[in-house]
Scaffold this active site. Structure first.
Site, PDB file in Angstrom:
ATOM      1  N   LYS A   1       0.825  -1.211   0.000  1.00  0.00           N
ATOM      2  CA  LYS A   1       0.000   0.000   0.000  1.00  0.00           C
ATOM      3  C   LYS A   1       0.859   1.260   0.000  1.00  0.00           C
ATOM      4  CE  LYS A   1      -4.285   1.600   2.024  1.00  0.00           C
ATOM      5  NZ  LYS A   1      -4.752   2.038   0.739  1.00  0.00           N
TER       6      LYS A   1
ATOM      7  N   GLY B   1       6.324   0.497   5.948  1.00  0.00           N
ATOM      8  CA  GLY B   1       7.211  -0.445   5.259  1.00  0.00           C
ATOM      9  C   GLY B   1       7.367  -0.133   3.782  1.00  0.00           C
ATOM     10  N   CYS B   2       6.278   0.223   3.143  1.00  0.00           N
ATOM     11  CA  CYS B   2       6.324   0.527   1.707  1.00  0.00           C
ATOM     12  C   CYS B   2       7.107   1.807   1.451  1.00  0.00           C
ATOM     13  CB  CYS B   2       4.907   0.623   1.148  1.00  0.00           C
ATOM     14  SG  CYS B   2       4.030  -0.959   1.280  1.00  0.00           S
ATOM     15  N   THR B   3       7.049   2.744   2.379  1.00  0.00           N
ATOM     16  CA  THR B   3       7.815   3.979   2.241  1.00  0.00           C
ATOM     17  C   THR B   3       9.313   3.689   2.365  1.00  0.00           C
ATOM     18  OG1 THR B   3       5.979   5.326   3.028  1.00  0.00           O
ATOM     19  CG2 THR B   3       8.174   6.277   3.216  1.00  0.00           C
TER      20      THR B   3
ATOM     21  N   ALA C   1      10.277   2.030  -0.933  1.00  0.00           N
ATOM     22  CA  ALA C   1      10.224   2.970  -2.058  1.00  0.00           C
ATOM     23  C   ALA C   1      11.368   3.979  -2.003  1.00  0.00           C
ATOM     24  CB  ALA C   1       8.879   3.693  -2.069  1.00  0.00           C
TER      25      ALA C   1
END
Length: 158
Positions: free
Chosen positions: A44, A49-51, A54
């Site tokens: 998402k 975590g995705c940040t 990324a």
């Protein structure tokens, strides 16, 4: 079923945001020629975590861009992707798989569990597809902080 190393990569077409693409343009796997393609599946936009994942790609973009086409893939829509790109200054494109076709074709749409509650979501995984269209490497259930090193190592081998 998740494709394995040596399998033909599943074809895809999706709306793309960011990178060299006009927001909302469509890109197909068959259009990507000449170098490996990396699909980074993440749960998402704008989550911790995705940040981390990324921003690691962002901070190493020059090295990655020269050797592969790199796309982030989630089921978020193009507006969410645009906000994520702008907020974190991401230089690479994100695919909006709102109909969950790509995540299902790549076998990363799985049952997950949090606090005893079961739900469907994306298993954080990356696929490296060789210039020949075959899966060259699969990085499964990667940790956000370790993903970049694993990806760079796999790209060296492919």
């Amino acid at each position: 079923m998740k494709p394995k190393v040596g399998d033909q990569a599943p074809e895809f077409t999706a709306k793309v945001v960011g990178g060299a693409y006009q927001d909302g343009a469509e890109i197909s796997f068959s259009q990507l020629k000449g170098k490996p393609v990396v699909l980074v599946f993440y749960p998402k936009d704008n989550t911790p975590g995705c940040t981390i994942q990324a921003c690691a790609i962002r901070d190493n973009w020059d090295a990655l861009e020269s050797i592969a086409y790199v796309f982030g893939v989630s089921v978020d829509d193009t507006k969410s992707h645009r906000k994520f790109i702008d907020k974190k200054n991401l230089p690479y494109p994100l695919l909006a798989d709102t109909e969950q076709k790509i995540v299902q074709d790549y076998g990363v749409w799985v049952e997950k569990s949090m606090f005893g509650k079961k739900y469907m979501g994306i298993e954080r995984s990356s696929f490296i597809i060789g210039a020949d269209g075959k899966i060259a490497a699969v990085l499964e259930k990667v940790k956000p902080g370790a993903h970049l090193d694993q990806l760079l190592e796999a790209l060296k081998k492919s």
